[in-house]
Every structure is written in C-alpha cells, then in structure tokens.
Design a protein around this motif. Structure first.
Motif, PDB file in Angstrom:
ATOM      1  N   THR A 236      30.747  42.471  32.549  1.00  0.00           N
ATOM      2  CA  THR A 236      31.900  41.503  32.399  1.00  0.00           C
ATOM      3  C   THR A 236      33.298  42.126  33.146  1.00  0.00           C
ATOM      4  O   THR A 236      33.660  41.037  33.766  1.00  0.00           O
ATOM      5  N   THR A 237      33.368  43.200  33.346  1.00  0.00           N
ATOM      6  CA  THR A 237      34.656  43.614  34.018  1.00  0.00           C
ATOM      7  C   THR A 237      34.248  43.041  35.773  1.00  0.00           C
ATOM      8  O   THR A 237      35.207  43.042  36.495  1.00  0.00           O
TER       9      THR A 237
ATOM     10  N   THR B 193      32.138  41.230  36.831  1.00  0.00           N
ATOM     11  CA  THR B 193      32.248  39.762  36.871  1.00  0.00           C
ATOM     12  C   THR B 193      33.802  39.067  37.065  1.00  0.00           C
ATOM     13  O   THR B 193      34.254  38.323  38.057  1.00  0.00           O
ATOM     14  N   SER B 194      34.720  39.651  36.060  1.00  0.00           N
ATOM     15  CA  SER B 194      36.059  39.169  36.300  1.00  0.00           C
ATOM     16  C   SER B 194      36.833  39.572  37.496  1.00  0.00           C
ATOM     17  O   SER B 194      37.601  38.896  37.980  1.00  0.00           O
TER      18      SER B 194
ATOM     19  N   ASN C 142      35.821  37.176  40.120  1.00  0.00           N
ATOM     20  CA  ASN C 142      36.563  36.091  39.935  1.00  0.00           C
ATOM     21  C   ASN C 142      38.126  36.158  40.555  1.00  0.00           C
ATOM     22  O   ASN C 142      38.476  35.046  41.252  1.00  0.00           O
TER      23      ASN C 142
ATOM     24  N   ILE D 133      45.739  37.728  36.593  1.00  0.00           N
ATOM     25  CA  ILE D 133      44.728  38.022  35.738  1.00  0.00           C
ATOM     26  C   ILE D 133      44.598  37.345  34.432  1.00  0.00           C
ATOM     27  O   ILE D 133      43.252  36.904  34.293  1.00  0.00           O
TER      28      ILE D 133
ATOM     29  N   LEU E 295      41.115  34.729  33.684  1.00  0.00           N
ATOM     30  CA  LEU E 295      40.354  34.822  32.586  1.00  0.00           C
ATOM     31  C   LEU E 295      40.362  33.458  31.746  1.00  0.00           C
ATOM     32  O   LEU E 295      39.593  33.099  31.209  1.00  0.00           O
TER      33      LEU E 295
ATOM     34  N   CYS F   7      38.072  31.196  33.953  1.00  0.00           N
ATOM     35  CA  CYS F   7      36.385  31.752  33.850  1.00  0.00           C
ATOM     36  C   CYS F   7      36.408  32.395  32.693  1.00  0.00           C
ATOM     37  O   CYS F   7      36.085  33.720  32.841  1.00  0.00           O
TER      38      CYS F   7
ATOM     39  N   LEU G 255      34.304  34.417  30.195  1.00  0.00           N
ATOM     40  CA  LEU G 255      32.938  35.018  30.346  1.00  0.00           C
ATOM     41  C   LEU G 255      32.020  34.816  29.522  1.00  0.00           C
ATOM     42  O   LEU G 255      30.715  34.568  29.836  1.00  0.00           O
TER      43      LEU G 255
ATOM     44  N   PRO H 241      40.366  34.979  25.764  1.00  0.00           N
ATOM     45  CA  PRO H 241      39.183  35.223  26.629  1.00  0.00           C
ATOM     46  C   PRO H 241      38.223  36.174  25.920  1.00  0.00           C
ATOM     47  O   PRO H 241      36.959  36.463  26.621  1.00  0.00           O
TER      48      PRO H 241
ATOM     49  N   LEU I 189      40.955  46.006  33.865  1.00  0.00           N
ATOM     50  CA  LEU I 189      41.196  44.879  34.893  1.00  0.00           C
ATOM     51  C   LEU I 189      42.584  44.978  35.677  1.00  0.00           C
ATOM     52  O   LEU I 189      42.824  44.843  36.677  1.00  0.00           O
TER      53      LEU I 189
ATOM     54  N   SER J 269      29.364  33.425  35.510  1.00  0.00           N
ATOM     55  CA  SER J 269      29.730  33.809  36.657  1.00  0.00           C
ATOM     56  C   SER J 269      29.982  32.761  37.752  1.00  0.00           C
ATOM     57  O   SER J 269      29.355  31.687  37.465  1.00  0.00           O
TER      58      SER J 269
END
Length: 357
Positions: free
Chosen positions: A166-167, A169-170, A173, A217, A221, A224, A226, A292, A310, A343
């Motif tokens: 998850t991190t 993918t963030s 983004n 950030i 989030l 996008c 997740l 998020p 993040l 994603s």
C-alpha cells in the motif's frame, strides 16, 4: 511501481532493529514473496473473500488455493525469522518490535492481553483462521504462551503483506501526480528547501512546518483511495437510514464515493492540494469526507505508521530528486486499475537529481 524494497527495509528495521543492504538475498526473498502475494489475491480468489462458500465449492477454480499457498510461504518465512530472532532476545534490551513483544509476554500481569491463559484466549473462528494460515493446529489445546507467540505471526504477516504494497503504491501515485503537475512539485520543492535544506534528512518534527507537502499527500490519497476494509456485521441492525442489515452481512464503506462527492468537494476530479490547507497557509484542514484508511472500528490499524512513512519518504525523495513524465509518453493516464490494492496503470517517469544548496 515505486520500489517496495525501500518500504520493506524500513519495516524490517522497525521489527528487528536491523537493516538489509539493497542486494541482500534475504531482502530480495521477502520482496519476491510480497510481490507474488497480491497477484494471487487479485485473481478470482477475491470473490472467495467476499463469498467464503466459494472456497469450499471450487478452491482451485476461484483461486483460493493459489492465494493461500502464497500466504503459507510468507508465514513460513516469518516463522523461521522469529524463531532465530528469539534466540538473541535479552529481556529489557529491545532491538525492535519483536523484542518489545517478547518483553510484554515475559512481564505481563493478570488482566493484560499478554498474560498467560487470559492473553491466550481466542475465539473458535480465529483459531480456524490460524489453522488455515498454517500457524497452528485448530484441533490441539495450545498453551497460552505458544498461542501468543504464534499470534504474533499474524501481526508480522500483516505488516509485510499489507504495509509494503500500500505504501509503495501511494508513493507511485505521488510521483505520477507530481510529474503531471510541475507547478505543484515546484511549491513542494520550495517548502522542503526552506524547512529542511539540503544537508540533513527530513524528520517528523518538520511536518508541522510543511503543510503543502502534507497537503500533496492528502490530495493524492483522496484521488487514489487504495483499499476499502470490509467487515461482517455481528448482530442484526434493524434500521440504518431506513435499511435492515442482517447479522453476518459483509459491509464495505464506499471510500471512492466519499472522496468524489460533489456536494462536499469543489471540483473533486481535479488535483488541488490547497483544498486541505487553511486560508493562512499554516495548517492542514480536517475533512470529514476524507477517509483513505477507511472509517470506524475497522479503520486501518497501521494508519499512524503509514502516514509517517509517506511523509518521510515523500519529503526525503523530493528533497533529492525532481520527477517528470517520459518524453515518449508525456501524458500518462491517472485512471486506476481496480484490484486488491487499487493502482495506477503502468507508466514511466523520469527522475532527475536536484542540485540543492
């Protein structure tokens, strides 16, 4: 995708107090295990998560066996590591999370969730889940201490399998949106240079002085989301806004709808970090429709860790680099691919080292 080995290494240091070299075979092994888990879960196995009876009707057809096979591999790896790590454990001298956990078991008193029979209590449902993961045999009467140490595997597997993907993918983004919005990237660079400079790394103590970086950030989030954490209702809910929800219903909050609600957000499909910043530009605004990490009692238990990661990764990477789109594809799509962890579509960006004072 932004390299997962950075995130895995950070998690490993929290867990064990140790870091890997980037080419360490053990780090590469963990990376391979984690990266192979999500494609398995993205298959038809996701249906058996929503409808568990499918795992009994056709475990191979619906991908359940493939998904569990990957889970077994991660559990085996974590079990081997924790066994070796415990051999070097010295009470009162924690090297990381694992040693703190072992200390809690050793020092626990009656009433503690880590204490003997009380800490070892477990529901039949959770016991079956442990057995499915290969953590323990649900037919045996396991001593409390054994269960407490084995239940720790649950925590570590969650950290590795959920925390890293998850991190990563963030961050992917964030890089994509910064490449597509160079003026926003310039503002973030300016803030990082002013607050941190170029001679030290950003720290969490810098966060209150960096509202624009934090807002970037937040906005990524929001655009996008997740994952949405689902749960099972434990009782009948007779009237929820006019609806009857029976016991054992799978409920999943619609995070996407909340993040794009035109009644709450001004032009929700546009990228605008300033929507999260106060008028005087000094603080981050709390938004009730921004969720998020899900909402309620099923909110992500690692939200604080994820937010810290993040911020530190974003500030540190953009302190040293700028990003731009690939000249061969100057307008990559921001459309999301719906799967276990939502994603962006595959794309390339160009990273350029910055020359900071």
């Amino acid at each position: 995708m932004c390299s997962s080995d950075l995130i895995l290494n950070a998690l490993w240091q929290i867990i064990s107090g140790q870091r890997f070299k980037q080419d360490d075979p053990k780090l590469l092994e963990i990376l391979q295990l984690v990266n192979s888990t999500f494609p398995a879960a993205d298959s038809a196995a996701s249906l058996s998560t929503l409808m568990p009876f499918l795992s009994h009707i056709g475990p191979n057809v619906f991908g359940f066996n493939q998904m569990m096979s990957q889970a077994f591999r991660i559990v085996d790896f974590v079990r081997e590591f924790t066994t070796k790590h415990k051999e070097g454990h010295v009470l009162g001298q924690p090297r990381g999370f694992l040693d703190v956990y072992f200390d809690e078991i050793a020092n626990s008193k009656p009433g503690s969730g880590f204490y003997g029979p009380e800490g070892g209590k477990i529901s039949k449902l959770d016991l079956r889940r442990c057995a499915v993961l290969g953590i323990l045999d649900s037919t045996l009467d396991w001593p409390a201490l054994v269960f407490l140490e084995h239940s720790m595997l649950y925590v570590l597997v969650d950290l590795f399998s959920a925390g890293a993907e998850t991190t990563s993918t963030s961050l992917t983004n964030i890089f994509l949106y910064m490449a597509l919005n160079p003026e926003c990237q310039a503002k973030m660079h300016s803030e990082i240079d002013r607050v941190v400079g170029g001679y030290r790394l950003p720290s969490l103590s810098d966060r209150p002085s960096m509202p624009y970086t934090e807002a970037v950030i937040h906005e990524v989030l929001r655009l996008c989301p997740l994952i949405s954490v689902m749960h099972r209702t434990l009782v009948d809910i007779p009237d929820f806004h006019g609806y009857f929800i029976p016991k054992d219903t799978i409920v999943m909050p619609d995070i996407y709808a909340a993040h794009f609600d035109e009644d709450y957000w001004d032009k929700p499909k546009e990228f605008d970090p300033t929507r999260f910043i106060s008028k005087d530009g000094t603080t981050i605004l709390k938004k009730d429709a921004f969720m998020p990490f899900s909402v309620g009692k099923r909110i992500c238990p690692a939200e604080t860790l994820a937010r810290d990661e993040l911020f530190l990764f974003t500030a540190s990477l953009f302190q040293k680099f700028s990003v731009s789109t690939d000249p061969a594809n100057p307008n990559p799509s921001t459309e999301l691919i719906i799967k276990t962890v939502i994603s962006p579509k595959p794309h390339k960006i160009v990273m350029t080292e910055r020359q900071t004072a």
